[in-house]
Scaffold this active site. Structure first.
Site, short mmCIF file in Angstrom:
data_model
loop_
_atom_site.label_atom_id
_atom_site.label_comp_id
_atom_site.label_asym_id
_atom_site.label_seq_id
_atom_site.Cartn_x
_atom_site.Cartn_y
_atom_site.Cartn_z
N HIS A 111 -40.42 -183.99 -22.73
CA HIS A 111 -40.47 -182.76 -23.51
C HIS A 111 -41.27 -182.92 -24.80
O HIS A 111 -41.21 -182.06 -25.68
CB HIS A 111 -39.04 -182.30 -23.84
CG HIS A 111 -38.89 -180.81 -23.90
ND1 HIS A 111 -38.88 -180.11 -25.07
CD2 HIS A 111 -38.77 -179.89 -22.93
CE1 HIS A 111 -38.74 -178.82 -24.83
NE2 HIS A 111 -38.68 -178.65 -23.54
N ASP A 172 -31.02 -176.91 -29.22
CA ASP A 172 -30.93 -175.62 -28.53
C ASP A 172 -31.12 -175.77 -27.02
O ASP A 172 -30.61 -174.97 -26.25
CB ASP A 172 -31.99 -174.65 -29.06
CG ASP A 172 -31.64 -174.15 -30.46
OD1 ASP A 172 -30.46 -174.12 -30.80
OD2 ASP A 172 -32.58 -173.79 -31.21
N GLU A 283 -27.91 -169.52 -36.78
CA GLU A 283 -29.36 -169.58 -36.66
C GLU A 283 -29.94 -168.21 -37.01
O GLU A 283 -29.20 -167.30 -37.41
CB GLU A 283 -29.80 -170.01 -35.25
CG GLU A 283 -29.59 -171.49 -34.95
CD GLU A 283 -30.40 -171.99 -33.77
OE1 GLU A 283 -31.31 -171.25 -33.30
OE2 GLU A 283 -30.14 -173.12 -33.31
#
Length: 532
Positions: A111, A172, A283
């Protein structure tokens, strides 16, 4: 008739001959390339009793990442069956000394955004192949779990829930490896309360750049422990970690509200991260010129006032969404409803934009994966992701918003733009991660996706140009911003990035990876090859 068709027949024969020649040439190139690769592999490396792959498919896979912008082929890919396999590989390269060009990169779930987990001409270690003891969950007054550095956070969630526990701090997106997030920081909406993931680790097992396997904690080998956390893989490969846990809830009350006034939005965010026991997750994100925003929310959330919500217009406006979550168990529902109503009453959001829903704890934490599945089904996941993540000091966030959200950013249809504050007191300054020098700072994340071959505002070149303008503004205005998941081109830029930590960073590098074998894709240090 024959006369008319004969030229076509001849052309067809020529085409077939050309095609055959092309295929032979193409296959020859592959064989030659493979032969060159194999011939350049040190003979001693080929004799090691390790699961090293040299085939084209493995090398190509290791040369790609989520960013989809950089492709640097390694010489080989290691699929370790144990920690000693990793140690033996690094030790072998270390003993080859400065005359060897070989480097090593640890690859988790791939990632990375800009080739950080790649090793051009070196060895990529596939950490997800690492076979170690199964996860061990321990209860008591200070519960924790021991996990492999190659384990995915989503798997840790499911395993710890079997015992009624869960990690305290998350990212997340949960389909990332432990070693990958701990080498950066690991930030999400729980960070204001528990700090990043690197503040929730008790112990690490690390293979250093000399091939030594070291167990460390704050108290034992503390220098290496703090170096590796947020250290961008520069000091060792994290092969095992002890993660702090907390009793797990079963349900989550998930809330979204909108603001049109940035000052009110940030004031409420800062008030919430300083409040005791208000919310468990905080958030926010920026929305610019989005049509039918609240109608889109209706698929997952319920408006408290459906009539008023139906009249709300979002197009042509810059709006700020505050996203909150309160964890609870079913027997607590009445009390939680009262607490949420009370805490929301202190906020200054637009009343008609209050949307709520209740979901399971797992569904809330794994919410991004739902979007991933949808994007994959449409072929929109494996596209370039020119993300830009910044830490902005609280004192500069209004100036930043005025210029970036007011002038540079014209829309937010290419991906979400996150913005939320965290408390510096929850971060350990002994770790390697670089953060602003203020008590409160904001994460601002431009999580854009580029449309391949587009020359418009959704194209890669336009988004990269936009990112450059944002970075140039931060530099010009001397905001004291820091990149998260950083990427810099020169060592001078890296020196500026780490600031007062740079000298300690250099010292730690010389101590734990003196030949600069590890994590070459970060571009911080270049391995110096001696031919003497």
């Amino acid at each position: 008739m024959r006369y008319h068709y004969q030229p076509f027949s001849l052309v067809g024969e020529h085409n077939i001959m050309f095609l055959r020649s092309f295929i032979i040439l193409f296959l020859s190139c592959i064989v030659i390339r493979l032969s060159l690769c194999l011939s350049s592999i040190p003979s001693t490396l080929k004799t090691l009793p390790l699961n090293l792959n040299f085939d084209e498919a493995s090398l190509r896979h290791a040369a790609r990442d989520f960013g989809n912008r950089y492709q640097h082929h390694p010489m080989a890919v290691l699929h370790p069956e144990s920690v000693p396999d990793i140690a033996a590989t690094i030790k072998h390269i270390w003993l080859m000394g400065p005359s060897s060009h070989l480097t090593v990169a640890a690859r988790g779930h791939g990632h990375s955004l800009q080739g950080q987990a790649q090793a051009h001409g070196g060895i990529v270690i596939n950490m997800e192949s690492l076979k170690v003891k199964e996860m061990q969950v321990y209860g008591g007054n200070s519960p924790y779990v021991d996990v492999s550095g190659g384990e995915l956070w989503i798997n840790i969630l499911h395993e710890t829930l079997r015992y009624g526990y869960a990690p305290r701090s998350w990212t997340d997106y949960l389909h990332l490896t432990v070693g990958g997030t701990l080498s950066n920081a690991g930030v999400s909406g729980q960070a204001f309360k528990h700090g990043p993931q690197i503040s929730n680790v008790q112990q690490l097992e690390i293979v250093t750049g000399t091939g030594e396997v070291v167990n460390c904690s704050k108290e034992h080998n503390g220098e290496l422990f703090h170096s590796a956390l947020g250290g961008l893989g520069q000091f060792g490969i994290i092969t095992r970690a002890r993660i702090l846990l907390e009793p797990a809830p079963t349900k989550v009350k998930w809330i979204r509200v909108l603001y049109s006034d940035f000052s009110a939005f940030t004031r409420d965010q800062e008030q919430l991260i300083s409040a005791e026991n208000a919310f468990d997750y905080i958030e926010g994100f920026v929305i610019i010129n989005r049509t039918g925003l609240l109608n889109n929310w209706r698929s997952s959330f319920n408006p408290q006032d459906p009539v008023q919500a139906s009249h709300f217009k979002s197009e042509g406006r810059t709006l700020y969404c505050l996203e909150l979550a309160k964890y609870f168990s079913l027997e607590e529902i009445d009390v939680v409803n009262q607490e949420v109503e009370r805490d929301l009453s202190y906020l200054s959001y637009i009343p008609s934009t209050l949307f709520l829903t209740e979901v399971t704890y797992v569904d809330f934490l794994d919410r991004v994966h739902v979007s991933e599945v949808k994007l994959r089904s449409k072929g929109l996941w494996d596209v370039p992701h020119p993300w830009l993540n910044l830490f902005i000091p609280k004192s500069k966030i209004h100036s930043f918003a005025q210029v970036v959200f007011g002038n540079i950013l014209k829309e937010t249809s290419n991906g979400p733009v996150l913005i939320y504050p965290v408390n510096k007191s929850k971060w350990d300054n002994r770790t390697s991660v670089a953060i602003p020098d203020e008590d409160i700072f904001y994460l601002v994340a431009f999580l854009t996706s580029a449309v391949p071959s587009s020359n418009g505002t959704d194209g890669l070149e336009y988004i990269l140009s936009q990112n450059k303008r944002i970075l140039e503004y931060c530099e010009r205005a001397q905001l004291g911003a820091k990149q998260y998941l950083p990427h810099h081109s020169t060592q001078e830029e890296w020196r500026d990035h780490f600031g007062s930590k740079w000298e300690a960073f250099l010292k730690r590098k010389s101590l734990y990876d003196p030949l600069a074998i590890l994590a070459p894709g970060q571009g911080i240090f270049q391995k110096t090859v001696s031919f003497s």
